[in-house]
Design an enzyme around this catalytic site. Structure first.
Site, PDB file in Angstrom:
ATOM      1  N   ALA A 182       4.412   0.535   1.489  1.00 27.47           N
ATOM      2  CA  ALA A 182       3.884  -0.023   0.237  1.00 27.47           C
ATOM      3  C   ALA A 182       4.841   0.252  -0.916  1.00 27.47           C
ATOM      4  O   ALA A 182       5.047  -0.604  -1.789  1.00 27.47           O
ATOM      5  CB  ALA A 182       2.508   0.566  -0.073  1.00 27.47           C
ATOM      6  N   ASP A 183       5.444   1.439  -0.930  1.00 25.21           N
ATOM      7  CA  ASP A 183       6.441   1.760  -1.958  1.00 25.21           C
ATOM      8  C   ASP A 183       7.614   0.785  -1.905  1.00 25.21           C
ATOM      9  O   ASP A 183       8.041   0.234  -2.930  1.00 25.21           O
ATOM     10  CB  ASP A 183       6.981   3.177  -1.742  1.00 25.21           C
ATOM     11  CG  ASP A 183       6.039   4.260  -2.239  1.00 25.21           C
ATOM     12  OD1 ASP A 183       5.284   4.001  -3.187  1.00 25.21           O
ATOM     13  OD2 ASP A 183       6.065   5.367  -1.686  1.00 25.21           O
ATOM     14  N   LEU A 184       8.145   0.592  -0.720  1.00 28.59           N
ATOM     15  CA  LEU A 184       9.355  -0.215  -0.585  1.00 28.59           C
ATOM     16  C   LEU A 184       9.072  -1.698  -0.820  1.00 28.59           C
ATOM     17  O   LEU A 184       9.875  -2.403  -1.453  1.00 28.59           O
ATOM     18  CB  LEU A 184       9.976   0.006   0.790  1.00 28.59           C
ATOM     19  CG  LEU A 184      10.345   1.457   1.112  1.00 28.59           C
ATOM     20  CD1 LEU A 184      11.034   1.563   2.467  1.00 28.59           C
ATOM     21  CD2 LEU A 184      11.224   2.060   0.035  1.00 28.59           C
TER      22      LEU A 184
END
Length: 409
Positions: A182-184
């Site tokens: 989700a961060d990337l």
């Protein structure tokens, strides 16, 4: 010799210059925001990382593992940036930031709206200072709505999106993806949205308010699962490495190591059976379509399993490459970083940082055959404070000394 020492050494150079002249203020921390601004920096943007005095980016404390006192998580998403320490919660610090905003094209923040307003970093205030500024918010749930004030990490966003429910074996509990997905993904969305806003600004000469939500980015990542459910009402469940749509799309054991195999269309299906000397089986009318093969999946999987156990993985992969059949190994991280093809592409390298060698993973995108993005290693905390404030704001050494003594920088 360690794996780090075996990697090719990259010297600081000009890198890619596609975004040369674009000034970005990076006020993010953790992974998603820094990854987004590293993408922009890799493409040539001038990224200045504004960090908390004394502490810096949260990831600087994430470890072990550490390398020469630096968090390797921090080192993974912060190259090609300058680091300036500044206490924006104090009047003098906010005034300095305002001056930097006047000279910048983009500001990226991962603060919820209430914190932005408390620190004077909200769109309305900064837009009044610089009407051309592109103001990018990267938060867990977006800047509006009932969850907008809630904190969020990758784990939380993955849970909201449904990806954890579909990851893992049917008999196991939900599992997180093995990287901060989700961060990337949200970080990539920030970079994409920023560039779109920059292009529009060329026409309008006016900045933009960009709102990226980690949960929304992760939910969009789930589109190939969500749309079929919405259109059919058929619930999807965890299937491990076995796809529920393509009849044969999973991991199989060989005589030694497991192999991934994807027979995604009719032509590949037929080529597979030709490769294993069973063309008649592949040509059977009862296996003519993917839908038919799905109905017969248990029988097909049992047959393929028996075939693949007769030879070693390396033999099968060589044969499948000859027949153009999608297949591959299941690499561990230590095997990924020694992959000859990836090494030849320059995807893994080391650079000389403040305290020694620093490993990096490259951009992996080529422009006119050029993929070298490295200009400088991830900065030490506050490494560029003096230089940036002198060069951009014309501050005297005496003024900078006072600011440092007061804990503003």
């Amino acid at each position: 010799m360690s794996q780090l020492e075996k990697l090719p050494r990259m010297q600081d150079n000009d890198g890619l210059r596609l975004l040369d002249g674009l000034r970005v203020l990076d006020m993010t921390t953790s992974i998603a925001g820094p990854y987004a601004t590293q993408l922009l920096a890799d493409l040539g943007a001038d990224v200045t990382k504004i960090e908390k005095v004394g502490a810096g980016d949260d990831t600087r404390a994430w470890g072990p593992p550490f390398l020469d006192g630096e968090s390797l998580w921090y080192l993974s998403v912060n190259r090609n940036k300058a680091s300036v320490t500044l206490d924006v919660s104090r009047t003098e610090g906010q005034a300095i930031l305002d001056d930097l905003v006047r000279q910048s094209d983009v500001i990226v923040l991962n603060m919820v709206p209430q914190v932005q307003q408390k620190l004077g970093l909200d769109f309305e205030r900064l837009h009044a200072i610089n009407p051309r500024l592109i103001h990018v918010s990267l938060t867990g749930f977006g800047v509006s709505g009932p969850r907008s004030s809630l904190p969020c990490y990758d784990l939380i966003a993955e849970g909201y999106s449904g990806v954890m429910d579909l990851t893992g074996e049917p008999e196991s509990g939900p599992q997180k993806v093995g990287t901060p997905a989700a961060d990337l993904l949200a970080g990539q969305d920030v970079a994409l949205a920023t560039l779109a806003a920059v292009i529009e600004r060329q026409r309008t000469n006016v900045g933009k308010r960009v709102d990226v939500s980690m949960v929304a980015s992760m939910v969009r990542f789930m589109s190939p699962r969500i749309v079929p459910y919405l259109g059919s009402g058929e619930r999807v469940s965890r299937s491990g490495g076995r796809d529920s749509v393509i009849a044969v799309y999973q991991v199989f054991d060989t005589a030694d190591d497991p192999v991934t195999l994807g027979l995604g269309n009719d032509a590949i299906w037929r080529r597979f059976w030709e490769a294993v000397d069973s063309a008649d089986y592949g040509a059977s009318e009862k296996f003519r379509t993917n839908a038919a093969r799905r109905n017969a999946r248990p029988e097909i999987v049992e047959t393929i399993s028996a075939v693949l156990k007769t030879r070693r993985r390396s033999e099968w992969l060589a044969l499948f490459a000859e027949y153009r059949i999608p297949a591959g190994p299941i690499n561990r991280v230590d095997q990924v970083v020694t992959d000859p093809h990836l090494l030849d592409d320059g995807l893994f390298y080391t650079v000389l940082g403040e305290n020694g060698l620093v490993p990096q993973v490259g951009l992996g995108i080529k422009f006119d055959g050029q993929a070298t993005v490295h200009r400088r290693p991830p900065p030490a905390l506050g490494q560029d404070t003096i230089r940036v404030l002198q060069e951009r704001l014309g501050m005297s050494e005496a003024r900078l000394a006072d600011l440092k003594n007061d804990g503003i920088v």
